[in-house]
Write a protein that holds these residues in place. Structure first.
Motif, PDB file in Angstrom:
ATOM      1  N   ILE A  78      -4.469  -2.801  -1.177  1.00  0.00           N
ATOM      2  CA  ILE A  78      -3.649  -3.387  -2.232  1.00  0.00           C
ATOM      3  C   ILE A  78      -2.485  -4.057  -1.519  1.00  0.00           C
ATOM      4  O   ILE A  78      -1.954  -3.531  -0.541  1.00  0.00           O
ATOM      5  CB  ILE A  78      -3.160  -2.356  -3.275  1.00  0.00           C
ATOM      6  N   SER A  79      -2.124  -5.239  -1.960  1.00  0.00           N
ATOM      7  CA  SER A  79      -1.031  -5.965  -1.321  1.00  0.00           C
ATOM      8  C   SER A  79      -0.134  -6.579  -2.379  1.00  0.00           C
ATOM      9  O   SER A  79      -0.580  -6.936  -3.462  1.00  0.00           O
ATOM     10  CB  SER A  79      -1.575  -7.041  -0.388  1.00  0.00           C
ATOM     11  N   SER A  80       1.134  -6.693  -2.025  1.00  0.00           N
ATOM     12  CA  SER A  80       2.118  -7.146  -3.006  1.00  0.00           C
ATOM     13  C   SER A  80       2.129  -8.655  -3.163  1.00  0.00           C
ATOM     14  O   SER A  80       1.629  -9.394  -2.324  1.00  0.00           O
ATOM     15  CB  SER A  80       3.516  -6.671  -2.611  1.00  0.00           C
ATOM     16  N   SER A  81       2.767  -9.069  -4.232  1.00  0.00           N
ATOM     17  CA  SER A  81       3.031 -10.476  -4.468  1.00  0.00           C
ATOM     18  C   SER A  81       4.115 -10.916  -3.491  1.00  0.00           C
ATOM     19  O   SER A  81       4.646 -10.108  -2.747  1.00  0.00           O
ATOM     20  CB  SER A  81       3.451 -10.673  -5.920  1.00  0.00           C
ATOM     21  N   PRO A  82       4.501 -12.178  -3.498  1.00  0.00           N
ATOM     22  CA  PRO A  82       5.494 -12.653  -2.535  1.00  0.00           C
ATOM     23  C   PRO A  82       6.784 -11.842  -2.545  1.00  0.00           C
ATOM     24  O   PRO A  82       7.099 -11.153  -3.517  1.00  0.00           O
ATOM     25  CB  PRO A  82       5.759 -14.097  -2.988  1.00  0.00           C
ATOM     26  N   ILE A  83       7.528 -11.969  -1.476  1.00  0.00           N
ATOM     27  CA  ILE A  83       8.749 -11.195  -1.279  1.00  0.00           C
ATOM     28  C   ILE A  83       9.742 -11.378  -2.420  1.00  0.00           C
ATOM     29  O   ILE A  83      10.530 -10.488  -2.696  1.00  0.00           O
ATOM     30  CB  ILE A  83       9.391 -11.567   0.075  1.00  0.00           C
ATOM     31  N   ASP A  84       9.680 -12.488  -3.145  1.00  0.00           N
ATOM     32  CA  ASP A  84      10.648 -12.696  -4.232  1.00  0.00           C
ATOM     33  C   ASP A  84      10.471 -11.683  -5.371  1.00  0.00           C
ATOM     34  O   ASP A  84      11.259 -11.637  -6.283  1.00  0.00           O
ATOM     35  CB  ASP A  84      10.596 -14.126  -4.770  1.00  0.00           C
ATOM     36  N   SER A  85       9.451 -10.818  -5.279  1.00  0.00           N
ATOM     37  CA  SER A  85       9.297  -9.760  -6.272  1.00  0.00           C
ATOM     38  C   SER A  85      10.270  -8.620  -6.012  1.00  0.00           C
ATOM     39  O   SER A  85      10.388  -7.703  -6.812  1.00  0.00           O
ATOM     40  CB  SER A  85       7.868  -9.218  -6.261  1.00  0.00           C
ATOM     41  N   CYS A  86      10.999  -8.685  -4.922  1.00  0.00           N
ATOM     42  CA  CYS A  86      11.955  -7.645  -4.568  1.00  0.00           C
ATOM     43  C   CYS A  86      12.979  -7.456  -5.687  1.00  0.00           C
ATOM     44  O   CYS A  86      13.557  -8.415  -6.182  1.00  0.00           O
ATOM     45  CB  CYS A  86      12.643  -8.038  -3.265  1.00  0.00           C
TER      46      CYS A  86
ATOM     47  N   ARG B 286       5.300  -5.368 -10.564  1.00  0.00           N
ATOM     48  CA  ARG B 286       4.872  -6.418  -9.649  1.00  0.00           C
ATOM     49  C   ARG B 286       3.416  -6.792  -9.883  1.00  0.00           C
ATOM     50  O   ARG B 286       2.639  -5.997 -10.392  1.00  0.00           O
ATOM     51  CB  ARG B 286       5.032  -5.935  -8.211  1.00  0.00           C
ATOM     52  N   THR B 287       3.068  -7.979  -9.436  1.00  0.00           N
ATOM     53  CA  THR B 287       1.683  -8.410  -9.397  1.00  0.00           C
ATOM     54  C   THR B 287       1.177  -8.125  -7.995  1.00  0.00           C
ATOM     55  O   THR B 287       1.860  -8.436  -7.024  1.00  0.00           O
ATOM     56  CB  THR B 287       1.577  -9.918  -9.696  1.00  0.00           C
ATOM     57  N   ILE B 288       0.016  -7.515  -7.895  1.00  0.00           N
ATOM     58  CA  ILE B 288      -0.562  -7.242  -6.584  1.00  0.00           C
ATOM     59  C   ILE B 288      -2.011  -7.710  -6.565  1.00  0.00           C
ATOM     60  O   ILE B 288      -2.586  -8.053  -7.599  1.00  0.00           O
ATOM     61  CB  ILE B 288      -0.469  -5.745  -6.205  1.00  0.00           C
ATOM     62  N   THR B 289      -2.582  -7.722  -5.372  1.00  0.00           N
ATOM     63  CA  THR B 289      -3.990  -8.040  -5.187  1.00  0.00           C
ATOM     64  C   THR B 289      -4.697  -6.802  -4.672  1.00  0.00           C
ATOM     65  O   THR B 289      -4.248  -6.191  -3.698  1.00  0.00           O
ATOM     66  CB  THR B 289      -4.169  -9.189  -4.176  1.00  0.00           C
ATOM     67  N   ALA B 290      -5.758  -6.418  -5.339  1.00  0.00           N
ATOM     68  CA  ALA B 290      -6.625  -5.345  -4.852  1.00  0.00           C
ATOM     69  C   ALA B 290      -7.844  -6.018  -4.232  1.00  0.00           C
ATOM     70  O   ALA B 290      -8.411  -6.938  -4.819  1.00  0.00           O
ATOM     71  CB  ALA B 290      -7.044  -4.430  -5.992  1.00  0.00           C
ATOM     72  N   SER B 291      -8.210  -5.585  -3.029  1.00  0.00           N
ATOM     73  CA  SER B 291      -9.378  -6.176  -2.374  1.00  0.00           C
ATOM     74  C   SER B 291     -10.197  -5.088  -1.704  1.00  0.00           C
ATOM     75  O   SER B 291      -9.680  -4.036  -1.344  1.00  0.00           O
ATOM     76  CB  SER B 291      -8.944  -7.237  -1.362  1.00  0.00           C
ATOM     77  N   TRP B 292     -11.470  -5.374  -1.563  1.00  0.00           N
ATOM     78  CA  TRP B 292     -12.365  -4.411  -0.941  1.00  0.00           C
ATOM     79  C   TRP B 292     -13.516  -5.124  -0.266  1.00  0.00           C
ATOM     80  O   TRP B 292     -13.882  -6.238  -0.622  1.00  0.00           O
ATOM     81  CB  TRP B 292     -12.897  -3.407  -1.968  1.00  0.00           C
ATOM     82  N   SER B 293     -14.033  -4.477   0.742  1.00  0.00           N
ATOM     83  CA  SER B 293     -15.201  -4.961   1.472  1.00  0.00           C
ATOM     84  C   SER B 293     -16.008  -3.734   1.881  1.00  0.00           C
ATOM     85  O   SER B 293     -15.595  -2.968   2.755  1.00  0.00           O
ATOM     86  CB  SER B 293     -14.777  -5.763   2.699  1.00  0.00           C
ATOM     87  N   VAL B 294     -17.140  -3.535   1.231  1.00  0.00           N
ATOM     88  CA  VAL B 294     -17.987  -2.380   1.485  1.00  0.00           C
ATOM     89  C   VAL B 294     -19.213  -2.864   2.249  1.00  0.00           C
ATOM     90  O   VAL B 294     -19.917  -3.756   1.787  1.00  0.00           O
ATOM     91  CB  VAL B 294     -18.400  -1.688   0.165  1.00  0.00           C
ATOM     92  N   GLN B 295     -19.461  -2.277   3.389  1.00  0.00           N
ATOM     93  CA  GLN B 295     -20.569  -2.697   4.239  1.00  0.00           C
ATOM     94  C   GLN B 295     -21.877  -1.972   3.947  1.00  0.00           C
ATOM     95  O   GLN B 295     -22.926  -2.397   4.378  1.00  0.00           O
ATOM     96  CB  GLN B 295     -20.188  -2.504   5.707  1.00  0.00           C
TER      97      GLN B 295
ATOM     98  N   PRO C  25       1.725  -8.607 -13.928  1.00  0.00           N
ATOM     99  CA  PRO C  25       2.975  -8.016 -13.432  1.00  0.00           C
ATOM    100  C   PRO C  25       3.242  -6.639 -14.040  1.00  0.00           C
ATOM    101  O   PRO C  25       4.270  -6.391 -14.651  1.00  0.00           O
ATOM    102  CB  PRO C  25       4.029  -9.044 -13.854  1.00  0.00           C
ATOM    103  N   TRP C  26       2.275  -5.715 -13.860  1.00  0.00           N
ATOM    104  CA  TRP C  26       2.399  -4.388 -14.465  1.00  0.00           C
ATOM    105  C   TRP C  26       2.338  -3.250 -13.458  1.00  0.00           C
ATOM    106  O   TRP C  26       2.398  -2.080 -13.819  1.00  0.00           O
ATOM    107  CB  TRP C  26       1.335  -4.176 -15.534  1.00  0.00           C
ATOM    108  N   VAL C  27       2.223  -3.567 -12.168  1.00  0.00           N
ATOM    109  CA  VAL C  27       2.123  -2.508 -11.160  1.00  0.00           C
ATOM    110  C   VAL C  27       3.511  -1.986 -10.825  1.00  0.00           C
ATOM    111  O   VAL C  27       4.428  -2.762 -10.559  1.00  0.00           O
ATOM    112  CB  VAL C  27       1.426  -3.019  -9.889  1.00  0.00           C
ATOM    113  N   PHE C  28       3.662  -0.668 -10.849  1.00  0.00           N
ATOM    114  CA  PHE C  28       4.946  -0.042 -10.527  1.00  0.00           C
ATOM    115  C   PHE C  28       4.717   1.065  -9.501  1.00  0.00           C
ATOM    116  O   PHE C  28       3.576   1.434  -9.187  1.00  0.00           O
ATOM    117  CB  PHE C  28       5.629   0.494 -11.790  1.00  0.00           C
ATOM    118  N   ASP C  29       5.802   1.588  -8.955  1.00  0.00           N
ATOM    119  CA  ASP C  29       5.745   2.628  -7.945  1.00  0.00           C
ATOM    120  C   ASP C  29       4.909   3.803  -8.439  1.00  0.00           C
ATOM    121  O   ASP C  29       5.109   4.294  -9.549  1.00  0.00           O
ATOM    122  CB  ASP C  29       7.164   3.110  -7.613  1.00  0.00           C
ATOM    123  N   GLY C  30       3.947   4.234  -7.637  1.00  0.00           N
ATOM    124  CA  GLY C  30       3.143   5.391  -7.981  1.00  0.00           C
ATOM    125  C   GLY C  30       1.821   5.091  -8.656  1.00  0.00           C
ATOM    126  O   GLY C  30       1.011   5.994  -8.849  1.00  0.00           O
ATOM    127  N   VAL C  31       1.554   3.840  -9.018  1.00  0.00           N
ATOM    128  CA  VAL C  31       0.264   3.492  -9.618  1.00  0.00           C
ATOM    129  C   VAL C  31      -0.809   3.572  -8.525  1.00  0.00           C
ATOM    130  O   VAL C  31      -0.641   3.016  -7.445  1.00  0.00           O
ATOM    131  CB  VAL C  31       0.285   2.083 -10.243  1.00  0.00           C
TER     132      VAL C  31
END
Length: 110
Positions: free
Chosen positions: A25-33, A38-47, A81-87
């Motif tokens: 999971i990675s955050s949106s740009p630094i201006d979300s400080c 926040r808006t984040i991106t969830a990504s996965w790669s399963v082999q 923009p619904w991700v918060f600390d602890g999700v």
């Protein structure tokens, strides 16, 4: 104090196979400080060839998991923009087996 979302990523070994997979999971740009959500991106790669579908569930602290999205073995998706600390994002295969979990953590901005 202002906060920023920490990027969380790692590789894991799925039980019963020799392939390395990654979940992040990675955050949106630094201006979300300083924003609570926040808006984040969830990504996965399963082999593993055994995993055809990855289902992602959301778990807020003191709440039950709720389905959020699903995709093939390699995919990514942005939240609103619904991700918060602890999700926590719980990644499961098509049979409901947990592959990984990643939790959003806040870090103080400088």
């Amino acid at each position: 104090m202002k906060n920023a979302l920490i990027l969380v990523t790692s590789a894991v070994l799925i039980s019963g196979c020799n392939d390395t997979s990654s979940f992040a999971i990675s955050s949106s740009p630094i201006d979300s400080c300083g924003k609570e959500n926040r808006t984040i991106t969830a990504s996965w790669s399963v082999q593993s060839t055994q995993v055809k579908t990855v289902r992602v569930f959301i778990k807020a602290p003191a709440a039950e998991e709720k389905p959020w999205t699903e995709g093939g073995p390699q995919a990514s998706k942005d939240t609103g923009p619904w991700v918060f600390d602890g999700v926590t994002f719980v990644f499961r295969d098509q049979d409901g087996n947990e592959l990984a979990r990643r939790t959003a953590k806040l870090q103080k901005c400088h």
